[in-house]
Scaffold this motif. Structure first.
Motif, mmCIF file in Angstrom:
data_model
loop_
_atom_site.group_PDB
_atom_site.id
_atom_site.type_symbol
_atom_site.label_atom_id
_atom_site.label_comp_id
_atom_site.label_asym_id
_atom_site.label_seq_id
_atom_site.Cartn_x
_atom_site.Cartn_y
_atom_site.Cartn_z
ATOM 1 N N HIS A 48 -6.700 -42.009 75.494
ATOM 2 C CA HIS A 48 -8.010 -41.466 74.938
ATOM 3 C C HIS A 48 -9.170 -41.038 74.211
ATOM 4 O O HIS A 48 -9.773 -41.086 73.757
ATOM 5 N N GLY A 49 -8.368 -41.651 73.257
ATOM 6 C CA GLY A 49 -9.048 -40.979 71.056
ATOM 7 C C GLY A 49 -9.614 -42.147 70.639
ATOM 8 O O GLY A 49 -8.976 -43.605 71.381
ATOM 9 N N PRO A 50 -9.817 -42.377 69.419
ATOM 10 C CA PRO A 50 -9.910 -43.320 68.354
ATOM 11 C C PRO A 50 -8.793 -43.847 67.567
ATOM 12 O O PRO A 50 -7.556 -43.765 67.088
ATOM 13 N N LYS A 51 -8.503 -45.419 68.793
ATOM 14 C CA LYS A 51 -7.574 -46.178 68.478
ATOM 15 C C LYS A 51 -7.766 -46.832 66.764
ATOM 16 O O LYS A 51 -6.242 -46.393 66.674
ATOM 17 N N PRO A 52 -8.309 -47.104 66.460
ATOM 18 C CA PRO A 52 -8.448 -47.952 64.709
ATOM 19 C C PRO A 52 -7.731 -46.600 63.945
ATOM 20 O O PRO A 52 -7.118 -46.982 63.008
ATOM 21 N N ARG A 53 -7.820 -44.983 64.502
ATOM 22 C CA ARG A 53 -7.856 -44.357 63.616
ATOM 23 C C ARG A 53 -6.437 -43.385 63.694
ATOM 24 O O ARG A 53 -5.451 -43.830 62.348
ATOM 25 N N LEU A 54 -6.075 -44.145 64.522
ATOM 26 C CA LEU A 54 -4.358 -43.557 64.946
ATOM 27 C C LEU A 54 -3.699 -44.886 64.743
ATOM 28 O O LEU A 54 -2.580 -44.394 64.198
ATOM 29 N N LEU A 55 -4.078 -46.151 64.728
ATOM 30 C CA LEU A 55 -2.441 -47.118 65.526
ATOM 31 C C LEU A 55 -3.265 -47.681 63.452
ATOM 32 O O LEU A 55 -2.148 -48.756 63.977
ATOM 33 N N ASP A 56 -4.277 -47.697 63.133
ATOM 34 C CA ASP A 56 -4.430 -49.083 62.444
ATOM 35 C C ASP A 56 -3.039 -48.142 60.551
ATOM 36 O O ASP A 56 -3.305 -47.553 60.438
ATOM 37 N N TYR A 57 -3.383 -49.274 59.724
ATOM 38 C CA TYR A 57 -1.346 -49.239 58.783
ATOM 39 C C TYR A 57 -2.575 -50.299 58.061
ATOM 40 O O TYR A 57 -3.227 -51.694 58.495
ATOM 41 N N SER A 58 -1.887 -50.553 56.358
ATOM 42 C CA SER A 58 -1.538 -51.802 56.054
ATOM 43 C C SER A 58 -0.486 -52.445 56.172
ATOM 44 O O SER A 58 -0.051 -51.943 56.347
ATOM 45 N N VAL A 59 -1.236 -54.264 56.183
ATOM 46 C CA VAL A 59 0.275 -55.080 55.994
ATOM 47 C C VAL A 59 1.164 -55.018 55.229
ATOM 48 O O VAL A 59 2.445 -55.440 55.867
ATOM 49 N N ALA A 60 1.278 -54.142 54.023
ATOM 50 C CA ALA A 60 2.285 -53.926 53.455
ATOM 51 C C ALA A 60 3.343 -53.022 53.885
ATOM 52 O O ALA A 60 3.980 -53.059 53.779
ATOM 53 N N GLU A 61 2.959 -52.361 54.932
ATOM 54 C CA GLU A 61 3.937 -51.374 55.277
ATOM 55 C C GLU A 61 5.399 -51.849 55.751
ATOM 56 O O GLU A 61 6.361 -51.358 56.454
ATOM 57 N N HIS A 62 5.039 -52.818 56.098
ATOM 58 C CA HIS A 62 6.544 -53.966 57.133
ATOM 59 C C HIS A 62 7.744 -54.485 56.588
ATOM 60 O O HIS A 62 7.446 -53.773 54.980
ATOM 61 N N PRO A 63 8.538 -53.530 57.379
ATOM 62 C CA PRO A 63 8.464 -53.106 58.427
ATOM 63 C C PRO A 63 8.610 -51.651 58.961
ATOM 64 O O PRO A 63 8.551 -50.840 58.002
ATOM 65 N N VAL A 64 7.490 -52.025 59.989
ATOM 66 C CA VAL A 64 7.005 -50.200 60.331
ATOM 67 C C VAL A 64 6.764 -50.390 62.138
ATOM 68 O O VAL A 64 6.564 -50.884 62.782
ATOM 69 N N ALA A 65 7.295 -48.852 62.035
ATOM 70 C CA ALA A 65 8.105 -48.497 63.287
ATOM 71 C C ALA A 65 6.370 -47.850 64.053
ATOM 72 O O ALA A 65 5.910 -46.868 63.561
ATOM 73 N N LEU A 66 5.966 -47.758 65.267
ATOM 74 C CA LEU A 66 5.194 -46.738 66.186
ATOM 75 C C LEU A 66 5.629 -46.339 66.759
ATOM 76 O O LEU A 66 6.630 -46.484 67.646
ATOM 77 N N GLN A 67 6.216 -44.165 66.182
ATOM 78 C CA GLN A 67 6.981 -43.906 67.615
ATOM 79 C C GLN A 67 5.473 -43.289 68.989
ATOM 80 O O GLN A 67 5.042 -42.674 68.279
ATOM 81 N N LEU A 68 6.221 -43.086 69.613
ATOM 82 C CA LEU A 68 5.360 -42.389 70.426
ATOM 83 C C LEU A 68 5.420 -41.846 71.296
ATOM 84 O O LEU A 68 7.038 -41.008 71.319
ATOM 85 N N GLY A 69 4.598 -40.242 71.966
ATOM 86 C CA GLY A 69 5.825 -39.491 72.320
ATOM 87 C C GLY A 69 4.502 -39.490 73.241
ATOM 88 O O GLY A 69 3.962 -39.906 73.958
ATOM 89 N N GLY A 70 5.583 -38.955 74.979
ATOM 90 C CA GLY A 70 4.528 -38.855 75.870
ATOM 91 C C GLY A 70 6.497 -39.026 77.287
ATOM 92 O O GLY A 70 6.996 -39.612 76.940
ATOM 93 N N SER A 71 6.052 -38.808 78.311
ATOM 94 C CA SER A 71 7.314 -38.661 79.578
ATOM 95 C C SER A 71 6.628 -39.506 80.434
ATOM 96 O O SER A 71 6.687 -39.121 82.269
#
Length: 328
Positions: A48-71
């Motif tokens: 429901h929120g602002p996807k780019p603000r939540l998910l954008d990152y620099s390609v230099a960060e690889h390897p990088v993992a996304l941690q999700l919370g939910g049930s």
């Protein structure tokens, strides 16, 4: 083919309000190989929120993992599907956070009480990404007997197709302890996590909790663990825990902390050009010279000046001068 378990020999824990994209970029300047994790992002926020603000990152960060919370399996599936184009190297489900706000949302550590629901969530997530789906958990919650609860939890998520589990080697007390206390008071049980690796040799088992030095990480890896995750020590004393970490992969990459600051300057300038503020980056850099001559001056300049209007590269260089002068 390289063993994928090698990717996680060392990782930096997901830490709320700390491991944002600027922190991760800064950490990447010190280690090319350590796995980096986002702060926990809730599935509803992504849906429901602002996807780019939540998910954008620099390609230099690889390897990088996304941690999700939910049930909710459907909601986690939707969040995973939305995030897929961002190309994270891993998607991790949080089953370890003990804070009040995750309990009220019925996710985080409380999910260890419902392993079958966790399995449903993981299956739903796996259906929406080609990236590995992993779990981060505790050894148990409240009055659980970890010797019984943890292997049952591992068996359940393994049947769901998950082969990589990160275990914070403390219980989570959902009543009576604050999130901060939950990181410090429940006793560590590294031996239990080691036994889980022996019991489930086919799984990738990584340990989190109480690791503050690279020497500790090496010792735990030598005992058979696939990986070690460092949390607060990597934030408060990043040079000691991340510079030289690539030696765990037999790679010779150990930049001087002064060079790390210089390497950050183009990133800082790009961030400022996009309307950002220096302190959004520099707040993560305060501990870079921890325990070294000039560290106090470095912190003082950044703490007092980085949030001021117009603060930029020169502010960072002024702070760095306090270090180089002290070392002269």
């Amino acid at each position: 083919m390289p063993d994928p378990r090698q990717n996680h020999r060392l990782s930096v824990a997901p830490m709320m309000d700390w491991t944002d994209r600027h922190c991760r970029y800064f950490h990447r300047m010190m280690t090319r190989r350590a796995m980096l994790y986002t702060e926990m992002v809730t599935a509803p926020a992504i849906v429901h929120g602002p996807k780019p603000r939540l998910l954008d990152y620099s390609v230099a960060e690889h390897p990088v993992a996304l941690q999700l919370g939910g049930s909710d399996p459907a909601e986690l599936a939707a969040a995973t599907r939305i995030a897929a184009p961002w190309g994270y190297d891993e998607v991790n489900l949080n089953c370890g956070c003990p804070s009040d706000r995750v309990q009220s949302g019925c996710f985080g550590a409380v999910l260890m009480k419902t392993p079958d629901l966790v399995a449903d969530c993981l299956r739903a997530m796996q259906g929406e990404t080609d990236a590995p789906v992993t779990v981060k958990c505790r050894i148990g919650v409240d009055d659980d007997d970890p010797e019984e609860v943890l292997p049952r939890f591992i068996e359940t998520v393994a049947r769901a197709g998950v082969s990589h589990i990160i275990i914070h080697a403390r219980k989570a007390w959902l009543q009576g302890l604050s999130p901060k206390e939950n990181r410090e008071i429940p006793p560590l049980d590294h031996a239990l996590v080691l036994r889980m690796k022996q019991r489930f040799p086919e799984l990738t088992i990584c340990l989190n909790g109480g690791v503050t030095t690279l020497a500790q990480a090496r010792a735990l890896l030598a005992q058979g663990l696939d990986g070690v995750m460092i949390g607060r020590a990597a934030y408060h004393d990043p040079a000691a825990t991340l510079i030289g970490a690539d030696a765990l992969w037999d790679e010779d990459h150990a930049p001087d902390p002064v060079q790390v600051v210089l390497d950050m300057l183009p990133y800082v300038e790009a961030h400022l050009a996009q309307g950002g503020r220096l302190h959004q980056i520099s707040r993560h850099m305060l501990g870079l010279f921890h325990g070294r001559p000039g560290a106090r001056g470095w912190r003082q300049v950044l703490s007092s000046d980085a949030s001021r209007e117009g603060a930029g590269k020169d502010t960072l260089l002024h702070a760095l001068a306090r270090v180089t002068e002290a070392a002269a």
